[in-house]
Scaffold this motif. Sequence first.
Motif, short mmCIF file in Angstrom:
data_model
loop_
_atom_site.label_atom_id
_atom_site.label_comp_id
_atom_site.label_asym_id
_atom_site.label_seq_id
_atom_site.Cartn_x
_atom_site.Cartn_y
_atom_site.Cartn_z
N LEU A 139 34.96 40.94 41.71
CA LEU A 139 36.01 41.43 42.61
C LEU A 139 36.36 42.86 42.23
O LEU A 139 36.34 43.21 41.04
CB LEU A 139 37.27 40.56 42.49
CG LEU A 139 37.23 39.14 43.04
CD1 LEU A 139 38.54 38.44 42.73
CD2 LEU A 139 36.99 39.15 44.54
N THR A 140 36.70 43.68 43.20
CA THR A 140 37.23 45.00 42.87
C THR A 140 38.62 44.82 42.26
O THR A 140 39.30 43.81 42.52
CB THR A 140 37.34 45.87 44.12
OG1 THR A 140 38.30 45.28 45.01
CG2 THR A 140 36.00 46.01 44.82
N PRO A 141 39.06 45.76 41.43
CA PRO A 141 40.41 45.65 40.88
C PRO A 141 41.48 45.47 41.95
O PRO A 141 42.42 44.67 41.80
CB PRO A 141 40.59 46.97 40.12
CG PRO A 141 39.20 47.35 39.73
CD PRO A 141 38.34 46.91 40.87
N ARG A 142 41.34 46.20 43.05
CA ARG A 142 42.34 46.09 44.13
C ARG A 142 42.35 44.67 44.71
O ARG A 142 43.43 44.09 44.92
CB ARG A 142 42.05 47.11 45.22
CG ARG A 142 42.99 47.00 46.43
CD ARG A 142 42.65 48.04 47.48
NE ARG A 142 42.96 49.38 47.02
CZ ARG A 142 44.16 49.93 47.11
NH1 ARG A 142 45.16 49.26 47.67
NH2 ARG A 142 44.37 51.15 46.68
N ARG A 143 41.16 44.11 44.97
CA ARG A 143 41.10 42.78 45.56
C ARG A 143 41.67 41.74 44.60
O ARG A 143 42.35 40.80 45.02
CB ARG A 143 39.64 42.44 45.93
CG ARG A 143 39.48 41.07 46.58
CD ARG A 143 40.32 40.97 47.85
NE ARG A 143 40.49 39.58 48.28
CZ ARG A 143 41.37 39.18 49.18
NH1 ARG A 143 42.18 40.08 49.75
NH2 ARG A 143 41.45 37.92 49.52
N TRP A 144 41.40 41.91 43.31
CA TRP A 144 41.92 40.96 42.33
C TRP A 144 43.45 40.99 42.33
O TRP A 144 44.11 39.94 42.32
CB TRP A 144 41.39 41.31 40.94
CG TRP A 144 41.38 40.14 39.99
CD1 TRP A 144 41.95 38.91 40.18
CD2 TRP A 144 40.77 40.08 38.72
NE1 TRP A 144 41.73 38.10 39.10
CE2 TRP A 144 41.00 38.80 38.18
CE3 TRP A 144 40.04 40.99 37.96
CZ2 TRP A 144 40.54 38.40 36.92
CZ3 TRP A 144 39.56 40.59 36.70
CH2 TRP A 144 39.82 39.32 36.20
N LEU A 145 44.04 42.16 42.36
CA LEU A 145 45.49 42.27 42.37
C LEU A 145 46.09 41.70 43.65
O LEU A 145 47.16 41.09 43.63
CB LEU A 145 45.90 43.74 42.19
CG LEU A 145 45.62 44.34 40.81
CD1 LEU A 145 45.92 45.83 40.80
CD2 LEU A 145 46.41 43.62 39.72
N VAL A 146 45.39 41.90 44.77
CA VAL A 146 45.86 41.32 46.03
C VAL A 146 45.88 39.80 45.94
O VAL A 146 46.84 39.14 46.36
CB VAL A 146 44.98 41.79 47.21
CG1 VAL A 146 45.26 40.96 48.46
CG2 VAL A 146 45.21 43.27 47.49
N GLU A 147 44.82 39.21 45.38
CA GLU A 147 44.76 37.76 45.25
C GLU A 147 45.88 37.25 44.34
O GLU A 147 46.48 36.19 44.61
CB GLU A 147 43.40 37.33 44.71
CG GLU A 147 42.27 37.46 45.71
CD GLU A 147 41.01 36.75 45.27
OE1 GLU A 147 41.01 36.16 44.16
OE2 GLU A 147 40.03 36.76 46.03
N LEU A 148 46.16 37.98 43.26
CA LEU A 148 47.24 37.56 42.37
C LEU A 148 48.58 37.61 43.10
O LEU A 148 49.41 36.70 42.95
CB LEU A 148 47.27 38.46 41.13
CG LEU A 148 46.15 38.26 40.11
CD1 LEU A 148 46.23 39.32 39.03
CD2 LEU A 148 46.22 36.87 39.48
N ALA A 149 48.81 38.67 43.84
CA ALA A 149 50.07 38.79 44.57
C ALA A 149 50.24 37.63 45.55
O ALA A 149 51.34 37.07 45.70
CB ALA A 149 50.13 40.12 45.31
#
Length: 374
Positions: free
Chosen positions: A28-38
Motif C-alpha cells: 500500500l502507498t503510505p497515503r492509502r494506508w493512512l486512509v484505511e486506518l482513518a
Amino acid sequence: MTDDATPADRRAAARRGCTRWLAGHGDLTPRRWLVELAEAATAPDLDRYGAGGEVEALEHEVAQLLGTESAVFMPSGVMAQQAAMRSWAERSSTDAVAVHGLSHFVVHELDALSEMHHLRVQHLTDEPRPATVADLDRLAGPLAAVSLELPLRDAGYLLPSWEELVAFTDRARERGVPVHLDGARLWESQPFYDRTHAEIAALFDSVYVSFYKGLGGVAGAALAGPQDLVAQARRWRARHGGTLFSMLPYAVGARDGLRRRLPRMAAYATRARELAAGLGSVDGVRVHPDPPHTNAFRVFVDAPVEALEEATLRAMETDHVALASWWRPAEVPGWAMTELTVGDATLDWDIEDQLAAMRTLVSAARRGARAGSS
C-alpha cells in the motif's frame, strides 16, 4: 532507471510498479494506508500514554480472545517479551531462564535478556526443531521461566503437536516453572491445532501476540496473562520508553487486523499447503516443512542467489509480479532459499497462475546460472 542503479534501487522501483504479490498482503502507498486506518478507527476518545481510546479497547479484545485476566499493549514484541521474562524472574529465587537457541530472544535481540535484564539464558536446544520435554529435563536447575516460540520461525515455522505441547507445559508446571508463549504468530498457528485461541493460551502462564505480521497492522504487540503480571509488565513498558504519548495508529491497525484478517487465517494456511505441494513438484525445488504447519514455509531452489535475484527482478520489471522479497544462500552449496508467507495478496491471485509464474522464475534462474558459468 539509470544504468548504474543498484539491485536495491531496481527492486524498489520495480516493486512500486507491481500489481500482484505472491506473499503477504501486498503493498500500500503510505497515503492509502493512512486512509484505511482513518476509516477503521471507532473509539470516540484518544488514548494518552497507553490509557483509554483504541488502546484500551484493543487490550480488552485481546484479553477476551485469549481468555486471560488482562492484557497490555506494547509498541514492539521485543519489549513485550523482555517485560514478561523480567517480570517472571523478579518473582523467582533464580535469574535463570530457558529459551530455544533459535528463538527470537537469541537470534534477533542482541543478548538483551542478559545485557539489559541480567538474566542467565539457558538453551533448551539449538537444533532446528521444537523443544521437547527431554530438552527441559536436561536443564536440571531451577528456572524463573521458560519460553516457547510458536511456530519456531528460524527453523522453518515449525510447530510441535498438540500432545507434545501439552506434555511440555505439564512438565514445566510439575517443576513450578512459568511458561511464556512467544506467540508472534499465534494467530497463524491456531488452524494447525484446530482449537480456540483461549484453549491454546490456557496452556501458558503469559502470552505475547503480534499485530503486524499476519494481521497486517502498522506495528505493536500485546502481553496477556494474570492481572498482577500484566501490571508488572506495564511498569517495564514505561522503563523501556514504551509509554508513548499516543499509540493510536498501532491500536487501530491491530483492531482492524483482528476484524478483517483473523477470520482468514485458516484460508491462508490452506493456500500455503496448496502452494507448497505445487512448488514441491517442480524440478529443483524443495519446500520445508512439507506440508507447512502455518501460512508460511521455506522454499529451496537449486540455483545460485544471484541468478534468482536477477530473475525475480526481471519478473517485477516486465510482468509486474513480486514473487520473492529476498533470496539467501542455503546450506547446500549452489542452492538458495526464501520464505513464503501467505496473505490477502496471495489469495487474490489464482494459484495456477502463481505456480506457473514460479516455474518460469526457476527456469529463468537456472538458465541464467548455466549461461553465466559457460
